[in-house]
Design a protein around this motif. Sequence first.
Motif, mmCIF file in Angstrom:
data_model
loop_
_atom_site.group_PDB
_atom_site.id
_atom_site.type_symbol
_atom_site.label_atom_id
_atom_site.label_comp_id
_atom_site.label_asym_id
_atom_site.label_seq_id
_atom_site.Cartn_x
_atom_site.Cartn_y
_atom_site.Cartn_z
ATOM 1 N N LEU A 119 8.420 5.251 5.720
ATOM 2 C CA LEU A 119 7.043 4.906 6.099
ATOM 3 C C LEU A 119 6.254 4.405 4.897
ATOM 4 O O LEU A 119 5.559 3.380 4.984
ATOM 5 C CB LEU A 119 6.341 6.115 6.721
ATOM 6 C CG LEU A 119 6.770 6.494 8.130
ATOM 7 C CD1 LEU A 119 6.143 7.814 8.540
ATOM 8 C CD2 LEU A 119 6.406 5.382 9.121
ATOM 9 N N LEU A 120 6.342 5.108 3.782
ATOM 10 C CA LEU A 120 5.556 4.705 2.621
ATOM 11 C C LEU A 120 6.090 3.421 1.992
ATOM 12 O O LEU A 120 5.308 2.584 1.537
ATOM 13 C CB LEU A 120 5.466 5.845 1.611
ATOM 14 C CG LEU A 120 4.566 6.994 2.078
ATOM 15 C CD1 LEU A 120 4.650 8.176 1.119
ATOM 16 C CD2 LEU A 120 3.125 6.535 2.249
ATOM 17 N N GLU A 121 7.393 3.237 1.976
ATOM 18 C CA GLU A 121 7.929 1.980 1.450
ATOM 19 C C GLU A 121 7.379 0.798 2.249
ATOM 20 O O GLU A 121 6.974 -0.213 1.686
ATOM 21 C CB GLU A 121 9.455 1.975 1.501
ATOM 22 C CG GLU A 121 10.046 0.646 1.024
ATOM 23 C CD GLU A 121 11.539 0.540 1.241
ATOM 24 O OE1 GLU A 121 12.199 -0.082 0.387
ATOM 25 O OE2 GLU A 121 12.054 1.057 2.246
ATOM 26 N N ALA A 122 7.341 0.946 3.565
ATOM 27 C CA ALA A 122 6.914 -0.149 4.432
ATOM 28 C C ALA A 122 5.400 -0.307 4.504
ATOM 29 O O ALA A 122 4.904 -1.434 4.600
ATOM 30 C CB ALA A 122 7.470 0.073 5.841
ATOM 31 N N LEU A 123 4.655 0.789 4.475
ATOM 32 C CA LEU A 123 3.221 0.728 4.784
ATOM 33 C C LEU A 123 2.287 1.005 3.618
ATOM 34 O O LEU A 123 1.077 0.804 3.745
ATOM 35 C CB LEU A 123 2.905 1.708 5.921
ATOM 36 C CG LEU A 123 3.652 1.452 7.235
ATOM 37 C CD1 LEU A 123 3.374 2.567 8.231
ATOM 38 C CD2 LEU A 123 3.289 0.089 7.803
ATOM 39 N N GLU A 124 2.797 1.454 2.485
ATOM 40 C CA GLU A 124 1.932 1.777 1.350
ATOM 41 C C GLU A 124 1.658 0.545 0.490
ATOM 42 O O GLU A 124 0.609 0.443 -0.129
ATOM 43 C CB GLU A 124 2.574 2.913 0.531
ATOM 44 C CG GLU A 124 1.821 3.327 -0.701
ATOM 45 C CD GLU A 124 2.240 2.582 -1.946
ATOM 46 O OE1 GLU A 124 1.447 2.561 -2.905
ATOM 47 O OE2 GLU A 124 3.350 2.015 -1.967
ATOM 48 N N GLY A 125 2.608 -0.350 0.450
ATOM 49 C CA GLY A 125 2.369 -1.595 -0.264
ATOM 50 C C GLY A 125 3.203 -1.802 -1.513
ATOM 51 O O GLY A 125 3.377 -2.930 -1.961
ATOM 52 N N SER A 126 3.737 -0.740 -2.100
ATOM 53 C CA SER A 126 4.512 -0.902 -3.335
ATOM 54 C C SER A 126 5.931 -1.378 -3.060
ATOM 55 O O SER A 126 6.597 -1.898 -3.954
ATOM 56 C CB SER A 126 4.568 0.414 -4.120
ATOM 57 O OG SER A 126 5.357 1.376 -3.431
ATOM 58 N N GLY A 127 6.406 -1.185 -1.828
ATOM 59 C CA GLY A 127 7.771 -1.567 -1.502
ATOM 60 C C GLY A 127 8.822 -0.699 -2.160
ATOM 61 O O GLY A 127 9.979 -1.069 -2.223
ATOM 62 N N GLN A 128 8.413 0.460 -2.648
ATOM 63 C CA GLN A 128 9.348 1.359 -3.326
ATOM 64 C C GLN A 128 9.752 2.487 -2.379
ATOM 65 O O GLN A 128 8.897 3.117 -1.765
ATOM 66 C CB GLN A 128 8.711 1.929 -4.582
ATOM 67 C CG GLN A 128 8.408 0.871 -5.608
ATOM 68 C CD GLN A 128 7.763 1.453 -6.847
ATOM 69 O OE1 GLN A 128 7.734 2.656 -7.048
ATOM 70 N NE2 GLN A 128 7.244 0.591 -7.687
ATOM 71 N N PHE A 129 11.033 2.745 -2.299
ATOM 72 C CA PHE A 129 11.565 3.781 -1.413
ATOM 73 C C PHE A 129 11.663 5.116 -2.138
ATOM 74 O O PHE A 129 11.069 6.108 -1.723
ATOM 75 C CB PHE A 129 12.939 3.332 -0.886
ATOM 76 C CG PHE A 129 13.575 4.275 0.094
ATOM 77 C CD1 PHE A 129 13.132 4.353 1.398
ATOM 78 C CD2 PHE A 129 14.652 5.066 -0.286
ATOM 79 C CE1 PHE A 129 13.732 5.206 2.312
ATOM 80 C CE2 PHE A 129 15.264 5.918 0.618
ATOM 81 C CZ PHE A 129 14.799 5.986 1.920
ATOM 82 N N TYR A 130 12.396 5.157 -3.232
ATOM 83 C CA TYR A 130 12.681 6.432 -3.902
ATOM 84 C C TYR A 130 11.471 7.018 -4.615
ATOM 85 O O TYR A 130 11.467 8.200 -4.948
ATOM 86 C CB TYR A 130 13.874 6.283 -4.850
ATOM 87 C CG TYR A 130 15.156 6.061 -4.083
ATOM 88 C CD1 TYR A 130 15.746 7.095 -3.370
ATOM 89 C CD2 TYR A 130 15.747 4.806 -4.029
ATOM 90 C CE1 TYR A 130 16.901 6.895 -2.636
ATOM 91 C CE2 TYR A 130 16.906 4.599 -3.300
ATOM 92 C CZ TYR A 130 17.471 5.647 -2.613
ATOM 93 O OH TYR A 130 18.611 5.447 -1.881
#
Length: 185
Positions: A149-160
């Motif tokens: 969710l955060l990778e897709a919706l937070e804006g940084s594109g970072q998963f880990y």
Amino acid sequence: MTRVYLIRHGQTQGNLERRYIGSTDQPLCPQGRAALEGRTMPPVDRVYVSPLRRCRETAAILYPGLPQELVPDLRECSFGAFELHTYDELKGDAAYQAWLDSGGISAPPGGEGKASQQARTVRAFRELAARHPNGTAALVVHGGTIMSLLEALEGSGQFYRWQAPNGGGYLCRWDGHRLAVEAAL
């Protein structure tokens, strides 16, 4: 939904043993339950949970008395043939090495790929947010769900970057397009 608490479930035996337990329906272990008991969480209007037992048990401890709405698409990915195994058990397996070399993007044999899992969880989140444009909600889910969710919706594109410990997570604000992380829990 303006404020969103993304909360990772408490610890399971599989977590203690560092096993892949994505779709395996494990309960909280005694240590996981003890770490959650007595915690006071901020009040919320709604509690959404993955249908897996570890999330339902965590939500019941953190939000006693509040009804839980089960959201199947917030579940963790399936690790397929890697379920219930550890790195040490799998490190000589060519399929496992190929999966690691892909950065976890490809699907494990018999499992779910990262793109599929992320599309599913983002779609579910957007549907919940559209139903409740104002207020506060807790999503008691899985580490992979939070990271997707955060990778897709937070804006940084970072998963880990968004790895959360068991029982931890993030307080976010949702503006209808983006999740802005305000604090770690």
